[in-house]
Design an enzyme around this catalytic site. Structure first.
Site, PDB file in Angstrom:
ATOM      1  N   ASP A  54      10.503   4.485 -43.523  1.00  0.00           N
ATOM      2  CA  ASP A  54       9.693   5.443 -42.755  1.00  0.00           C
ATOM      3  C   ASP A  54       9.325   6.519 -43.754  1.00  0.00           C
ATOM      4  O   ASP A  54      10.206   7.237 -44.253  1.00  0.00           O
ATOM      5  CB  ASP A  54      10.519   6.012 -41.592  1.00  0.00           C
ATOM      6  CG  ASP A  54       9.729   7.033 -40.777  1.00  0.00           C
ATOM      7  OD1 ASP A  54       8.778   7.650 -41.324  1.00  0.00           O
ATOM      8  OD2 ASP A  54      10.067   7.227 -39.595  1.00  0.00           O
ATOM      9  N   ASN A  81       0.169   2.831 -48.190  1.00  0.00           N
ATOM     10  CA  ASN A  81      -0.807   2.421 -47.167  1.00  0.00           C
ATOM     11  C   ASN A  81      -0.563   3.071 -45.815  1.00  0.00           C
ATOM     12  O   ASN A  81      -1.514   3.295 -45.060  1.00  0.00           O
ATOM     13  CB  ASN A  81      -0.766   0.897 -47.032  1.00  0.00           C
ATOM     14  CG  ASN A  81      -1.522   0.427 -45.815  1.00  0.00           C
ATOM     15  OD1 ASN A  81      -2.750   0.370 -45.800  1.00  0.00           O
ATOM     16  ND2 ASN A  81      -0.775   0.083 -44.756  1.00  0.00           N
ATOM     17  N   TYR A 159      -6.895  14.366 -40.010  1.00  0.00           N
ATOM     18  CA  TYR A 159      -7.004  13.096 -40.752  1.00  0.00           C
ATOM     19  C   TYR A 159      -7.903  13.261 -41.984  1.00  0.00           C
ATOM     20  O   TYR A 159      -7.513  12.908 -43.093  1.00  0.00           O
ATOM     21  CB  TYR A 159      -7.559  12.011 -39.833  1.00  0.00           C
ATOM     22  CG  TYR A 159      -7.657  10.650 -40.495  1.00  0.00           C
ATOM     23  CD1 TYR A 159      -6.520   9.852 -40.668  1.00  0.00           C
ATOM     24  CD2 TYR A 159      -8.885  10.162 -40.949  1.00  0.00           C
ATOM     25  CE1 TYR A 159      -6.609   8.604 -41.276  1.00  0.00           C
ATOM     26  CE2 TYR A 159      -8.976   8.918 -41.557  1.00  0.00           C
ATOM     27  CZ  TYR A 159      -7.842   8.131 -41.710  1.00  0.00           C
ATOM     28  OH  TYR A 159      -7.921   6.899 -42.311  1.00  0.00           O
ATOM     29  N   LYS A 163      -6.791  13.141 -46.063  1.00  0.00           N
ATOM     30  CA  LYS A 163      -7.254  12.173 -47.070  1.00  0.00           C
ATOM     31  C   LYS A 163      -7.891  12.899 -48.268  1.00  0.00           C
ATOM     32  O   LYS A 163      -7.773  12.433 -49.395  1.00  0.00           O
ATOM     33  CB  LYS A 163      -8.221  11.159 -46.443  1.00  0.00           C
ATOM     34  CG  LYS A 163      -7.576  10.256 -45.378  1.00  0.00           C
ATOM     35  CD  LYS A 163      -6.448   9.381 -45.930  1.00  0.00           C
ATOM     36  CE  LYS A 163      -5.927   8.404 -44.885  1.00  0.00           C
ATOM     37  NZ  LYS A 163      -4.832   7.540 -45.372  1.00  0.00           N
ATOM     38  N   THR A 194      -8.820  -2.104 -36.765  1.00  0.00           N
ATOM     39  CA  THR A 194      -7.353  -2.127 -36.702  1.00  0.00           C
ATOM     40  C   THR A 194      -6.913  -1.241 -35.532  1.00  0.00           C
ATOM     41  O   THR A 194      -7.735  -0.566 -34.909  1.00  0.00           O
ATOM     42  CB  THR A 194      -6.717  -1.560 -37.996  1.00  0.00           C
ATOM     43  OG1 THR A 194      -7.017  -0.159 -38.059  1.00  0.00           O
ATOM     44  CG2 THR A 194      -7.200  -2.261 -39.248  1.00  0.00           C
TER      45      THR A 194
END
Ligand code: NAP
Length: 236
Positions: A54, A81, A159, A163, A194
């Protein structure tokens, strides 16, 4: 010499496909996943080893590094990832709280640093260590600021900024490691169907995995400190 890879968040989605494609190339690919049942099931499907990891839990990361050290003594490829988008209620900047952002950063940024630092001693023992950070075109400041970009409309503050931060983290490691054989790059998989986006993406997870596999298997002439997708450089 057989290569050893660790992929975080490899129980499904793009991570699973990265693991599958690397394993197909003969790389011993450790399926990293936080949930033991899902992780073991994925590893079994691939005929590859599993390790519980984790990325937000330093103890589990340290235990994973210790296990890899004991089992293989080194690591050739690390693909960071694992990633999350966070709570949709905090997507818009004006609706986001620090807690919304913190949750996303714990996985997408701090987790990458925790895992990378835990694995670096093992990567330094590789003759050609490769670190691939799964970034996103949504982290591109250049694209976000370009009204003509198809991604300029997607305004997910936690998010997207996580990134962007990850991109800088990538460059930071690449610079620090420039005198070693280790190459550190950011990958943009494109918009892939996904669980992350309720399968709305127009690419497959396998297509998204291809750039990470390419960066994970770069030869010594390959780039470092780059942000790449299938078609080439992504603007920072
Ligand atoms: P996904 O299907 O939702 O898979 C995410 C993976 O990350 C899962 O295995 C998940 O595990 C794991 N994960 C989440 N938090 C974790 C933690 N704390 N520790 C360990 N594992 C954790 O998403 P995906 O689309 O394959 O995304 C993979 C990467 O590509 C992410 O970094 C994402 O930001 C990036 N990306 C995706 C797209 C896209 O269009 N899909 C586009 C650009 C970039 P559980 O199953 O236990 O939740």
């Amino acid at each position: 010499m057989e290569k050893i890879a660790l992929i975080t968040g490899a129980n499904k989605g793009i991570g699973f496909e990265i693991a599958r494609l690397l394993a197909e190339q003969g790389v011993t690919t450790i399926v990293g996943a936080r949930d033991e049942e899902r992780g073991r099931a994925a590893a079994e499907r691939l005929g590859q080893p599993y390790v519980r990891i984790d990325v937000t839990d330093e103890q589990s990361v340290a235990a994973a590094a210790k296990w890899i050290d004991g089992e293989y003594g080194r690591l050739d490829i690390l693909v960071n990832n694992a990633g999350i988008t966070g709570d949709p209620a905090g997507f818009l900047p004006s609706a986001a709280t620090a807690a919304h952002l913190r949750e996303v950063y714990e996985t997408n940024v701090f987790g990458v640093v925790t895992v990378t630092n835990a694995m670096l001693p093992l990567l330094r023992r590789s003759p050609a260590g490769r670190i691939v950070n799964m970034s996103s075109e949504l982290g591109s400041l250049a694209m976000a600021a370009d009204p003509g970009s198809p991604f300029a409309e997607v305004n997910i503050v936690g998010y997207n900024s996580s990134k962007s931060a990850l991109n800088m983290v990538t460059v930071g490691y690449a610079k620090e490691l420039k005198d070693t054989p280790i190459k550190v790059n950011a990958a943009n998989p494109g918009y892939c169907a996904t669980d992350l986006n309720q399968h709305q993406g127009f690419r497959t997870a396998e297509q998204g995995a291809a750039i990470a596999v390419r960066l994970a298997t770069l030869d010594e002439n390959g780039p470092t400190a780059a942000f790449l997708e299938d078609a080439g450089d992504v603007p920072w």
